[in-house]
Design a protein around this motif. Structure first.
Motif, mmCIF file in Angstrom:
data_model
loop_
_atom_site.group_PDB
_atom_site.id
_atom_site.type_symbol
_atom_site.label_atom_id
_atom_site.label_comp_id
_atom_site.label_asym_id
_atom_site.label_seq_id
_atom_site.Cartn_x
_atom_site.Cartn_y
_atom_site.Cartn_z
ATOM 1 N N MET A 206 22.515 48.313 25.886
ATOM 2 C CA MET A 206 22.714 47.621 24.630
ATOM 3 C C MET A 206 24.322 47.457 24.383
ATOM 4 N N THR A 207 24.907 48.584 24.966
ATOM 5 C CA THR A 207 26.535 48.540 24.792
ATOM 6 C C THR A 207 27.300 48.110 25.984
ATOM 7 N N THR A 208 26.589 47.671 27.036
ATOM 8 C CA THR A 208 27.334 47.281 28.140
ATOM 9 C C THR A 208 27.876 45.849 27.893
ATOM 10 N N THR A 209 29.138 45.836 28.214
ATOM 11 C CA THR A 209 29.572 44.432 28.054
ATOM 12 C C THR A 209 29.393 43.700 29.299
ATOM 13 N N ARG A 210 29.201 42.247 29.070
ATOM 14 C CA ARG A 210 28.947 41.413 30.079
ATOM 15 C C ARG A 210 30.115 40.546 30.346
ATOM 16 N N TYR A 211 30.353 40.166 31.414
ATOM 17 C CA TYR A 211 31.649 39.444 31.855
ATOM 18 C C TYR A 211 31.197 37.982 32.514
ATOM 19 N N PRO A 212 31.728 36.895 32.271
ATOM 20 C CA PRO A 212 31.536 35.969 33.022
ATOM 21 C C PRO A 212 31.870 35.687 34.457
ATOM 22 N N VAL A 213 31.264 34.932 35.445
ATOM 23 C CA VAL A 213 31.674 34.850 36.806
ATOM 24 C C VAL A 213 32.589 33.716 36.639
ATOM 25 N N ALA A 214 33.415 33.045 37.505
ATOM 26 C CA ALA A 214 34.255 32.003 37.424
ATOM 27 C C ALA A 214 33.302 30.887 37.466
ATOM 28 N N ASP B 14 44.275 42.282 34.137
ATOM 29 C CA ASP B 14 44.371 42.260 35.932
ATOM 30 C C ASP B 14 44.102 43.856 36.108
ATOM 31 N N GLY B 15 43.700 44.700 35.166
ATOM 32 C CA GLY B 15 43.444 46.023 35.314
ATOM 33 C C GLY B 15 41.976 46.469 35.168
ATOM 34 N N TYR B 16 41.844 47.848 35.441
ATOM 35 C CA TYR B 16 40.488 48.524 35.306
ATOM 36 C C TYR B 16 39.898 48.051 33.677
ATOM 37 N N VAL B 17 38.573 47.795 33.915
ATOM 38 C CA VAL B 17 38.103 47.485 32.217
ATOM 39 C C VAL B 17 37.174 48.658 31.980
ATOM 40 N N THR B 18 36.883 49.693 33.031
ATOM 41 C CA THR B 18 35.803 50.751 32.919
ATOM 42 C C THR B 18 36.321 51.669 33.960
ATOM 43 N N ARG B 19 35.514 52.725 34.023
ATOM 44 C CA ARG B 19 35.678 54.098 34.925
ATOM 45 C C ARG B 19 35.984 53.721 36.299
ATOM 46 N N ARG B 20 36.390 54.286 37.056
ATOM 47 C CA ARG B 20 36.393 54.319 38.628
ATOM 48 C C ARG B 20 35.020 54.628 39.156
ATOM 49 N N CYS B 21 34.534 54.068 40.189
ATOM 50 C CA CYS B 21 33.304 54.578 40.696
ATOM 51 C C CYS B 21 33.805 55.925 41.329
ATOM 52 N N GLY B 22 32.512 56.623 41.518
ATOM 53 C CA GLY B 22 32.789 57.979 42.482
ATOM 54 C C GLY B 22 33.254 59.026 41.611
ATOM 55 N N ARG C 153 35.764 37.119 34.718
ATOM 56 C CA ARG C 153 36.925 37.140 33.747
ATOM 57 C C ARG C 153 36.610 38.165 33.010
ATOM 58 N N THR C 154 37.618 39.187 33.211
ATOM 59 C CA THR C 154 37.472 40.412 32.277
ATOM 60 C C THR C 154 38.642 40.439 31.114
ATOM 61 N N GLY C 155 39.512 39.561 31.178
ATOM 62 C CA GLY C 155 40.799 39.485 30.324
ATOM 63 C C GLY C 155 41.833 40.181 30.738
ATOM 64 N N THR D 277 42.211 36.973 46.455
ATOM 65 C CA THR D 277 42.848 35.974 45.872
ATOM 66 C C THR D 277 41.482 34.953 45.255
ATOM 67 N N GLY D 278 41.438 34.847 43.832
ATOM 68 C CA GLY D 278 40.487 34.106 43.270
ATOM 69 C C GLY D 278 40.816 33.327 42.010
ATOM 70 N N PRO D 279 39.996 32.763 41.293
ATOM 71 C CA PRO D 279 40.395 32.010 40.149
ATOM 72 C C PRO D 279 41.191 33.048 39.211
ATOM 73 N N TYR D 280 40.799 34.230 39.008
ATOM 74 C CA TYR D 280 41.616 35.037 38.062
ATOM 75 C C TYR D 280 42.864 35.945 38.633
ATOM 76 N N GLY D 281 43.403 35.608 39.787
ATOM 77 C CA GLY D 281 44.426 36.202 40.401
ATOM 78 C C GLY D 281 44.069 36.904 41.836
ATOM 79 N N THR D 282 44.770 37.766 42.172
ATOM 80 C CA THR D 282 44.740 38.481 43.366
ATOM 81 C C THR D 282 44.573 39.907 42.885
#
Length: 90
Positions: A7-15, A82-90, A78-80, A54-59
């Protein structure tokens, strides 16, 4: 995943207009496991460094983990930022 987490997971749109390849790891050298249709939104569970894309939202070299064993380049999500929006994997 618990109900509360889903319920609390943010969803982000694909280009827009992009059919996005989903890979088994954080890079273009990993096999494609499926493709996301244009207009899809994704939940990002963790993020990992990988191949530069490189894609629609930068490199970026950030790859978004959208399900177990499934990654997409953050350059197409589209996360809004250029950086990380959540924890790193691993």
């Amino acid at each position: 995943m618990s109900t509360q987490e889903s319920m609390t997971t943010t969803r982000y749109p694909v280009a827009p207009g992009v059919r996005l390849n989903v890979r088994s790891g954080p890079g273009t050298q990993y096999p494609i496991v499926r493709a996301l249709n244009a207009g899809t939104t994704v939940a990002i569970y963790c993020q990992a460094p990988g191949t530069w894309v490189t894609g629609p939202y930068g490199t970026t070299n950030i790859w978004d983990n959208i399900a177990p064993g499934e990654y997409v380049s953050d350059a197409y999500v589209r996360t809004g930022t250029d950086g990380y929006v959540t924890r790193r994997c691993g």
